[in-house]
Design an enzyme around this catalytic site. Structure first.
Site, PDB file in Angstrom:
ATOM      1  N   SER A  13      -2.597 -10.186  -3.535  1.00  0.00           N
ATOM      2  CA  SER A  13      -3.923 -10.814  -3.434  1.00  0.00           C
ATOM      3  C   SER A  13      -3.765 -12.334  -3.467  1.00  0.00           C
ATOM      4  O   SER A  13      -4.684 -13.066  -3.087  1.00  0.00           O
ATOM      5  CB  SER A  13      -4.833 -10.345  -4.581  1.00  0.00           C
ATOM      6  OG  SER A  13      -4.184 -10.478  -5.829  1.00  0.00           O
TER       7      SER A  13
ATOM      8  N   LYS B 258       5.695  -3.649  -7.590  1.00  0.00           N
ATOM      9  CA  LYS B 258       4.653  -2.689  -7.208  1.00  0.00           C
ATOM     10  C   LYS B 258       4.655  -2.551  -5.704  1.00  0.00           C
ATOM     11  O   LYS B 258       4.849  -3.539  -4.984  1.00  0.00           O
ATOM     12  CB  LYS B 258       3.274  -3.164  -7.680  1.00  0.00           C
ATOM     13  CG  LYS B 258       2.137  -2.261  -7.199  1.00  0.00           C
ATOM     14  CD  LYS B 258       0.827  -2.557  -7.905  1.00  0.00           C
ATOM     15  CE  LYS B 258       0.026  -3.677  -7.319  1.00  0.00           C
ATOM     16  NZ  LYS B 258      -0.341  -3.525  -5.884  1.00  0.00           N
TER      17      LYS B 258
ATOM     18  N   GLU C 260       2.653  -0.178  -2.308  1.00  0.00           N
ATOM     19  CA  GLU C 260       1.492   0.632  -1.950  1.00  0.00           C
ATOM     20  C   GLU C 260       1.905   1.896  -1.202  1.00  0.00           C
ATOM     21  O   GLU C 260       2.839   1.877  -0.402  1.00  0.00           O
ATOM     22  CB  GLU C 260       0.547  -0.190  -1.047  1.00  0.00           C
ATOM     23  CG  GLU C 260      -0.019  -1.420  -1.726  1.00  0.00           C
ATOM     24  CD  GLU C 260      -0.955  -2.225  -0.815  1.00  0.00           C
ATOM     25  OE1 GLU C 260      -1.227  -1.784   0.327  1.00  0.00           O
ATOM     26  OE2 GLU C 260      -1.412  -3.300  -1.261  1.00  0.00           O
TER      27      GLU C 260
ATOM     28  N   GLU D 123      -7.005   2.092  -6.824  1.00  0.00           N
ATOM     29  CA  GLU D 123      -7.955   1.065  -6.394  1.00  0.00           C
ATOM     30  C   GLU D 123      -9.104   1.701  -5.614  1.00  0.00           C
ATOM     31  O   GLU D 123      -8.888   2.404  -4.622  1.00  0.00           O
ATOM     32  CB  GLU D 123      -7.241   0.020  -5.530  1.00  0.00           C
ATOM     33  CG  GLU D 123      -8.182  -1.086  -5.074  1.00  0.00           C
ATOM     34  CD  GLU D 123      -7.490  -2.350  -4.569  1.00  0.00           C
ATOM     35  OE1 GLU D 123      -6.248  -2.411  -4.574  1.00  0.00           O
ATOM     36  OE2 GLU D 123      -8.201  -3.287  -4.168  1.00  0.00           O
TER      37      GLU D 123
HETATM   38  O1  KIV Z   1      -2.729  -7.611  -5.066  1.00  0.00           O
HETATM   39  C1  KIV Z   1      -3.342  -7.338  -6.111  1.00  0.00           C
HETATM   40  O2  KIV Z   1      -3.867  -8.216  -6.808  1.00  0.00           O
HETATM   41  C2  KIV Z   1      -3.430  -5.947  -6.485  1.00  0.00           C
HETATM   42  C3  KIV Z   1      -4.366  -5.597  -7.597  1.00  0.00           C
HETATM   43  C4  KIV Z   1      -5.765  -5.693  -7.143  1.00  0.00           C
HETATM   44  C5  KIV Z   1      -4.059  -4.271  -8.177  1.00  0.00           C
HETATM   45  O3  KIV Z   1      -2.792  -5.135  -5.913  1.00  0.00           O
END
Ligand code: KIV
Length: 295
Positions: free
Chosen positions: A71, A139, A141, A209
């Protein structure tokens, strides 16, 4: 003689010149703590962060983990989606957060195309992200079979992985927009199946999400690892929000799930307007804000 001009280290109050480890005695949170918190029924509080100053603020808080999310692309770099974000941009910002952060677990997002191509590519990029930024976990997806294979190879090399299901913003064009996922029966069944698969592939936790609250609760109860919700209701094991959004720095973004816990955008606008007016009418700087000449 007057002293030399103050540098950034001369600021009042803050901890800029100290190392993150000087800042109090909070024991660093680990991925094992995540599992223990789930077992103990203790809710996990996560926020995103993209820079050193806010990382220092988060260090003194009860936040359990900090995510440098991709993000970053939208809230800091001004891209329309998260798709253009590069590994180098993630490393640059995560290293800044690392320099200010002590205590919370530091997780970094793998940006688009840093893990989709092959297991080797994913492992190399995950390795770069943790080696060059100081993050403790990555992390990524998705829950399709190819994603499970990437997770196994990254976890196999010793890097903890957080999964991410539901609205997966890197697939925004395939999903046809930023929308709730899992309202249809077959979509809900698939999400539950993918969540279990992600746990089996080795994820220590997963983000849900924009998933309907009842489904997020079912998924959370089916897993041993904690779910961290954003727009996924209160039955998740923890919650994550995007820091500038929850602080009111991005007031035009108002999805249903977002609560603004502060109004920093309005405060910043007022402060900037006051400064500009004070410069223009000559009331800033005052005598007390100026250095006297030698006698
Ligand atoms: O990119 C991000 O900030 C995220 C969160 C909203 C979980 O993946």
């Amino acid at each position: 003689m007057d002293s030399v001009a103050p540098g950034r280290d001369d600021h009042k109050g803050g901890t800029t010149s100290s190392s993150p480890t000087d800042q109090g005695a909070r024991k660093p949170v680990t991925v094992r703590d995540f599992l223990a918190m789930k077992r103990a029924g203790e809710r996990i509080a996560v926020l995103t962060c993209y820079d050193f100053l806010f990382a220092e603020l988060l260090s003194g808080s009860a936040i359990d983990a900090v995510l440098v999310g991709d993000s970053l692309g939208q809230v800091v770099l001004g891209y329309r989606t998260t798709i253009p974000v590069s590994v180098d941009e993630m490393i640059h910002h995560t290293a800044a957060v690392r320099r200010g952060l002590a205590g919370p677990l530091l997780i970094v997002d793998m940006p688009f195309l840093s893990y989709q191509v092959s297991d080797q590519d994913a492992l190399r990029n995950a390795g770069r992200l943790v080696k060059e930024s100081g993050a403790e976990a990555v992390k990524l997806e998705g829950g399709d079979p190819w994603a499970l294979s990437r997770i196994r190879s990254i976890v196999g090399a010793g890097i903890p992985v957080m999964g991410h299901l539901g609205l997966t913003p890197q697939s925004v064009h395939r999903l046809g927009g930023y929308r709730v996922t899992g309202r249809e029966r077959d979509e809900a069944d698939l999400l539950l199946e993918q969540a279990v698969n992600l746990q089996e592939a080795g994820c220590f936790s997963l983000v849900l999400e924009m998933v309907p609250a009842g489904l997020a609760g079912r998924i959370s109860r089916a897993l041993d690892v904690p779910t961290i919700g954003i727009g996924a209701g209160s039955a998740c094991d923890g919650q994550v929000l995007v820091l500038p959004d929850m602080l009111g720095l991005n007031p035009s973004f108002q999805p249903r799930f977002l609560r603004q816990f502060a109004e920093l955008g309005a405060a910043a606008r007022d402060g900037i307007a006051d400064y500009a007016a004070s410069v223009k009418d000559g009331t800033y700087p005052s005598e007390g804000e100026s250095y006297p000449d030698a006698d």
